[in-house]
Design an enzyme around this catalytic site. Structure first.
Site, PDB file in Angstrom:
ATOM      1  N   SER A   1      67.310  78.222  45.751  1.00 53.53           N
ATOM      2  CA  SER A   1      68.062  77.023  45.805  1.00 53.53           C
ATOM      3  C   SER A   1      67.986  75.905  44.949  1.00 53.53           C
ATOM      4  CB  SER A   1      67.932  76.726  47.349  1.00 53.53           C
ATOM      5  OG  SER A   1      66.541  76.294  47.416  1.00 53.53           O
TER       6      SER A   1
ATOM      7  N   LYS B   1      67.383  69.912  54.570  1.00 52.70           N
ATOM      8  CA  LYS B   1      66.846  69.311  53.156  1.00 52.70           C
ATOM      9  C   LYS B   1      67.541  68.021  52.961  1.00 52.70           C
ATOM     10  CE  LYS B   1      66.549  73.874  50.663  1.00 52.70           C
ATOM     11  NZ  LYS B   1      67.210  74.410  49.521  1.00 52.70           N
TER      12      LYS B   1
END
Length: 339
Positions: free
Chosen positions: A234, A279
């Site tokens: 990611s 996140k």
């Protein structure tokens, strides 16, 4: 008597508390991780570091115990996942860890290729073999190969990629044996592994492994990316932006704290990831001002839309920017005014 009862009760309670820590439940728990500056992690030879910073964001993931299970039930942005949603069928924890680390390795290679090509530099690859990521149960590789082994030769011959390895093995007949030269714990050894038909496809033979390429990217100026034990793909987009920024004379950070997430392929396409809401929480805590989120071509359930929703829920002032390809992020940064 009361003292003995008190001591006995205390011991029982202590044992229960200890059991709560070490007793694993059939779930994984994830929570917001950290937002980490990339300049100390990525160093381009003679590269220029901007006044601001690019940051990768992470999610903390681990096997749930009683306490983390309760935490997930009580607090926002702490999620529970059944084991089968995280581990592939028959996959062990070690195999999962190896898979995550190799996905990170692939992400780094793609990021370097994309950044250097965008900056106008040539890119070459040197293939070294393949990494074993997972072992299929009841197949010949079980007990002879381990996740993380690097296969560097087959029948004394080197091969150019995982595709050529698979093609070579696929031409064998059931019962044929392969002589594999492998690297394990920095030591070379040879193992003999027969090929065998797959249960789900008896017309196809193999040894029962999933694998990824082990290759080195060759660029000039040189670049070093130190990710330690960070796993998964990611961070690809943010790796690319940091490398590109150091290669170029212009400061693309413009003095801002810029976080983000998203996979990246060798063509520069940005892909979605899991845990985007967590996140955003991590980036907000770290003081990020801009966050690049995968747009998924405007999908209703895109990472970008969930990121916007999460920022609103936590009253964050982060500017969420949608990206489908790396050029979307670069073009946004080019238009950004210096802080």
């Amino acid at each position: 008597m009361r003292r003995k009862l008190f001591v006995g009760t205390s011991i029982v309670i202590t044992l229960i508390m200890i059991a709560g820590i070490f007793l694993s439940l059939p779930y994984y728990v994830s929570k917001p991780g950290m937002a980490k500056e990339l300049a100390p992690i990525i160093q381009v030879e003679n590269g220029e570091v901007g006044k601001g910073s690019f940051m990768l964001t992470t999610v903390r993931m681990g096997r749930a115990n009683i306490y983390s299970y309760i935490e997930a039930k009580l607090f926002n942005y702490v999620e529970l996942y059944p084991v089968e949603e995280i581990l592939h069928e028959t996959e062990t924890q070690d195999e999962y860890n190896a898979r995550q680390l190799h996905m990170m390795a692939g992400s780094k290679l793609n990021a370097i290729e994309v950044a250097y090509k965008k900056a106008g530099y040539p890119v070459k690859y040197e293939y070294k073999g393949v990494y074993v990521v997972q072992i299929v149960p009841d197949m010949p590789a079980e007990g002879k190969l381990l996740p993380g082994d690097r296969i560097i030769k087959v029948d004394e011959e080197k091969f150019a990629s995982s595709e050529t390895f698979i093609e070579y093995v696929g031409r064998k007949k059931s019962g044929d044996q392969l002589k594999l030269t492998i690297m394990r714990n920095e030591k070379t050894k040879t193992v003999i592994v027969p090929v065998k038909p797959f249960k789900e496809d008896p017309n196809k033979v193999g040894i029962g492994i999933t694998l990824v390429d082990d290759k080195e990217v060759i660029v000039s100026p040189k670049v070093m990316v130190k990710t330690d034990e960070i796993g998964g793909p990611s961070a690809g987009l943010m790796f690319s932006l940091e490398i590109y920024d150091q290669l170029m004379d212009e400061d693309f950070t413009k003095g801002y704290k810029i976080a983000g997430t998203g996979t990246i392929d060798s063509e520069g396409t940005v892909g979605p990831i899991g845990g985007i809401d967590q996140k955003i929480v991590a980036a907000d805590k770290a003081g990020a001002e801009i966050f690049f989120a995968p747009n998924e071509k405007g999908s209703k359930d895109s990472n970008y839309n969930l990121a916007v929703k999460t920022a609103r829920e936590i009253n964050s002032k982060i500017k969420i920017v949608p990206v489908d390809v790396i050029d979307d992020a670069i073009n946004y940064l080019k238009k950004l005014q210096m802080k």
